[in-house]
Write an enzyme that holds these catalytic residues in place. Structure first.
Site, PDB file in Angstrom:
ATOM      1  N   ARG A 242     -43.135   5.440 -36.762  1.00  0.00           N
ATOM      2  CA  ARG A 242     -43.067   6.643 -35.945  1.00  0.00           C
ATOM      3  C   ARG A 242     -41.624   7.123 -35.905  1.00  0.00           C
ATOM      4  O   ARG A 242     -40.689   6.323 -35.757  1.00  0.00           O
ATOM      5  CB  ARG A 242     -43.572   6.380 -34.514  1.00  0.00           C
ATOM      6  CG  ARG A 242     -45.075   6.159 -34.410  1.00  0.00           C
ATOM      7  CD  ARG A 242     -45.843   7.419 -34.767  1.00  0.00           C
ATOM      8  NE  ARG A 242     -47.287   7.245 -34.658  1.00  0.00           N
ATOM      9  CZ  ARG A 242     -48.079   6.900 -35.662  1.00  0.00           C
ATOM     10  NH1 ARG A 242     -47.554   6.666 -36.856  1.00  0.00           N
ATOM     11  NH2 ARG A 242     -49.377   6.780 -35.479  1.00  0.00           N
TER      12      ARG A 242
ATOM     13  N   SER B 250     -38.652  -8.637 -33.352  1.00  0.00           N
ATOM     14  CA  SER B 250     -39.192  -7.735 -32.333  1.00  0.00           C
ATOM     15  C   SER B 250     -39.072  -8.462 -31.008  1.00  0.00           C
ATOM     16  O   SER B 250     -38.870  -9.687 -30.971  1.00  0.00           O
ATOM     17  CB  SER B 250     -40.652  -7.343 -32.607  1.00  0.00           C
ATOM     18  OG  SER B 250     -41.524  -8.423 -32.327  1.00  0.00           O
TER      19      SER B 250
ATOM     20  N   HIS C 141     -45.682  12.332 -44.284  1.00  0.00           N
ATOM     21  CA  HIS C 141     -46.586  11.486 -43.492  1.00  0.00           C
ATOM     22  C   HIS C 141     -47.833  11.104 -44.285  1.00  0.00           C
ATOM     23  O   HIS C 141     -48.974  11.400 -43.907  1.00  0.00           O
ATOM     24  CB  HIS C 141     -46.975  12.178 -42.178  1.00  0.00           C
ATOM     25  CG  HIS C 141     -47.307  11.193 -41.094  1.00  0.00           C
ATOM     26  ND1 HIS C 141     -47.170  11.470 -39.755  1.00  0.00           N
ATOM     27  CD2 HIS C 141     -47.778   9.916 -41.139  1.00  0.00           C
ATOM     28  CE1 HIS C 141     -47.547  10.422 -39.031  1.00  0.00           C
ATOM     29  NE2 HIS C 141     -47.912   9.472 -39.863  1.00  0.00           N
TER      30      HIS C 141
ATOM     31  N   GLU D  12     -43.934  17.802 -37.101  1.00  0.00           N
ATOM     32  CA  GLU D  12     -44.712  17.840 -38.332  1.00  0.00           C
ATOM     33  C   GLU D  12     -45.716  18.989 -38.262  1.00  0.00           C
ATOM     34  O   GLU D  12     -46.367  19.158 -37.229  1.00  0.00           O
ATOM     35  CB  GLU D  12     -45.436  16.520 -38.546  1.00  0.00           C
ATOM     36  CG  GLU D  12     -44.498  15.327 -38.729  1.00  0.00           C
ATOM     37  CD  GLU D  12     -45.230  14.012 -38.990  1.00  0.00           C
ATOM     38  OE1 GLU D  12     -46.479  14.038 -39.116  1.00  0.00           O
ATOM     39  OE2 GLU D  12     -44.571  12.970 -39.050  1.00  0.00           O
TER      40      GLU D  12
ATOM     41  N   GLY E  12     -46.287  -7.101 -37.251  1.00  0.00           N
ATOM     42  CA  GLY E  12     -47.717  -6.998 -37.009  1.00  0.00           C
ATOM     43  C   GLY E  12     -48.481  -6.961 -38.319  1.00  0.00           C
ATOM     44  O   GLY E  12     -48.037  -7.494 -39.339  1.00  0.00           O
ATOM     45  N   ARG E  13     -49.645  -6.289 -38.301  1.00  0.00           N
ATOM     46  CA  ARG E  13     -50.479  -6.274 -39.507  1.00  0.00           C
ATOM     47  C   ARG E  13     -49.758  -5.657 -40.702  1.00  0.00           C
ATOM     48  O   ARG E  13     -49.794  -6.193 -41.810  1.00  0.00           O
ATOM     49  CB  ARG E  13     -51.775  -5.499 -39.238  1.00  0.00           C
ATOM     50  CG  ARG E  13     -52.760  -6.217 -38.325  1.00  0.00           C
ATOM     51  CD  ARG E  13     -54.048  -5.426 -38.231  1.00  0.00           C
ATOM     52  NE  ARG E  13     -53.793  -4.067 -37.747  1.00  0.00           N
ATOM     53  CZ  ARG E  13     -54.660  -3.065 -37.862  1.00  0.00           C
ATOM     54  NH1 ARG E  13     -55.820  -3.252 -38.462  1.00  0.00           N
ATOM     55  NH2 ARG E  13     -54.366  -1.866 -37.378  1.00  0.00           N
ATOM     56  N   ILE E  14     -49.090  -4.514 -40.478  1.00  0.00           N
ATOM     57  CA  ILE E  14     -48.412  -3.855 -41.582  1.00  0.00           C
ATOM     58  C   ILE E  14     -47.151  -4.618 -41.972  1.00  0.00           C
ATOM     59  O   ILE E  14     -46.885  -4.862 -43.160  1.00  0.00           O
ATOM     60  CB  ILE E  14     -48.086  -2.397 -41.213  1.00  0.00           C
ATOM     61  CG1 ILE E  14     -49.387  -1.613 -40.980  1.00  0.00           C
ATOM     62  CG2 ILE E  14     -47.249  -1.735 -42.295  1.00  0.00           C
ATOM     63  CD1 ILE E  14     -49.171  -0.213 -40.454  1.00  0.00           C
TER      64      ILE E  14
ATOM     65  N   THR F  80     -41.931   4.069 -41.921  1.00  0.00           N
ATOM     66  CA  THR F  80     -43.277   4.605 -42.095  1.00  0.00           C
ATOM     67  C   THR F  80     -44.083   4.453 -40.818  1.00  0.00           C
ATOM     68  O   THR F  80     -45.302   4.589 -40.833  1.00  0.00           O
ATOM     69  CB  THR F  80     -44.004   3.889 -43.251  1.00  0.00           C
ATOM     70  OG1 THR F  80     -44.051   2.479 -42.979  1.00  0.00           O
ATOM     71  CG2 THR F  80     -43.302   4.123 -44.578  1.00  0.00           C
TER      72      THR F  80
END
Length: 325
Positions: free
Chosen positions: A238, A176, A286, A267, A155-157, A236
């Site tokens: 989930r 994916s 995070h 967290e 995706g974007r990242i 980075t």
């Protein structure tokens, strides 16, 4: 009487300085909370008198049971335009408008490369040794040029991470469930034949998927065992996408050489958690989206959301998912 607005999880005490709140202060008392409030009962008690609550990403879950305990709540603002920890259907039933903000995908992509480079060149142990009077050079790093970068998600990242990988001279592959050959070709990335093939052939595997029922636990013990013993895993995205017990074992038993992790199922991470001490884990608390620029975007839009709500026309509203079928 002014409305009360709690801004939760403002760890760095920057919420008020990152945006201009003056336009809403005549109508709203803004109350930043700098420490994480753990547990639904404690959260409910802390914000029970607030009509507006601002949450940072998914740090504080809002299930149906919490909405039921907050009859005064009318506006919930989450940073970002997606938050899997908020029950949007429950919010609608309780008459709570849920609004989001803009954000930038570049910071998590940049942090991904900080973790990859830190792992590949052993930056933390070498820097620590230098500061503490330890050995001068005790590790041998790994070059990225010519290695294979495997991306779970494009995706974007993921696409931004891929571009940097190509700049380093890496071979980049991606997988994916929804990745098409056309999308991979547009990103100048090879589409892996399967998840298994990606794991077995990559020197670095980086996770860039959205957490969902399909991706939860996507990498468990069988998948981690498929990776090369010299390979690195970076997450980075989930924590729940990777089985945390299996990951700890993979690092302890040498199934993989190391991991870079920015996300955890609990967290803040408890002091005695094994992920704080595994020597081949490079861990950050995070920080993926935590930059000054991104906080200015987040909190600037938070102020806009509150202002629009006060005018009776909420913006950037998040809608409950459409029913299946």
């Amino acid at each position: 009487m002014k409305l009360r607005c709690a801004v939760l999880d403002d760890y760095q005490n920057v919420a008020l300085s990152a945006a201009d709140w003056s336009g809403v202060l005549d109508a709203v008392d803004v109350l930043p909370v700098h420490e994480h409030i753990a547990g639904e009962e404690a959260v409910a008690e802390a914000i029970e008198d607030c009509e507006i609550v601002v949450i940072m990403r998914e740090r504080t879950p809002f299930p149906a049971s919490l909405f039921a305990r907050l009859p005064r709540l009318k506006l919930l603002v989450t940073t970002g335009m997606r938050n899997a920890s908020v029950d949007l259907e429950a919010a609608a039933r309780h008459g709570v408008a849920v609004c989001g903000t803009g954000g930038d995908s570049r910071p998590p992509a940049e942090l991904t490369w900080a973790l990859i480079l830190g792992l590949a060149r052993h930056l933390v142990p070498e820097s620590t040794a230098l500061r503490d009077g330890g050995p001068w050079q005790s590790t041998v790093g790994t070059e990225l040029h010519g290695r294979r970068l495997g991306l779970l998600g494009l995706g974007r990242i993921g696409a931004q991470v891929a571009r940097v990988g190509r700049a380093f001279g890496m071979e980049v592959a991606a997988w994916s469930e929804n990745l098409t050959a056309e999308r991979a070709e547009a990103a100048e990335v090879r589409a892996a034949a399967s998840k298994e093939e990606l794991l077995e052939t990559s020197d670095i595997v980086s996770v860039h998927l959205v957490l969902s029922d399909r991706t939860r636990g996507l990498l468990g013990a069988p998948e981690l065992r498929r990776m090369r013993p010299t390979a690195l895993l970076v997450n980075t995205s989930r924590a729940a996408i990777v089985d945390q017990t299996a990951l700890a074992r993979a690092l302890r038993d040498g199934w993989i050489a190391g991991a870079g992790v920015d996300v955890f199922e609990r967290e803040p991470l408890p002091p005695g958690d094994p992920f704080r001490t595994l020597p081949n884990l490079l861990a950050t608390p995070h920080l993926g989206y935590v930059t000054r620029d991104n906080y200015e975007r987040f909190y600037g839009d938070v102020v806009e959301d509150i202002s629009a709500y006060l005018q009776g026309a909420p913006i950037r509203r998040l809608s409950p998912p459409e029913p299946a079928g």
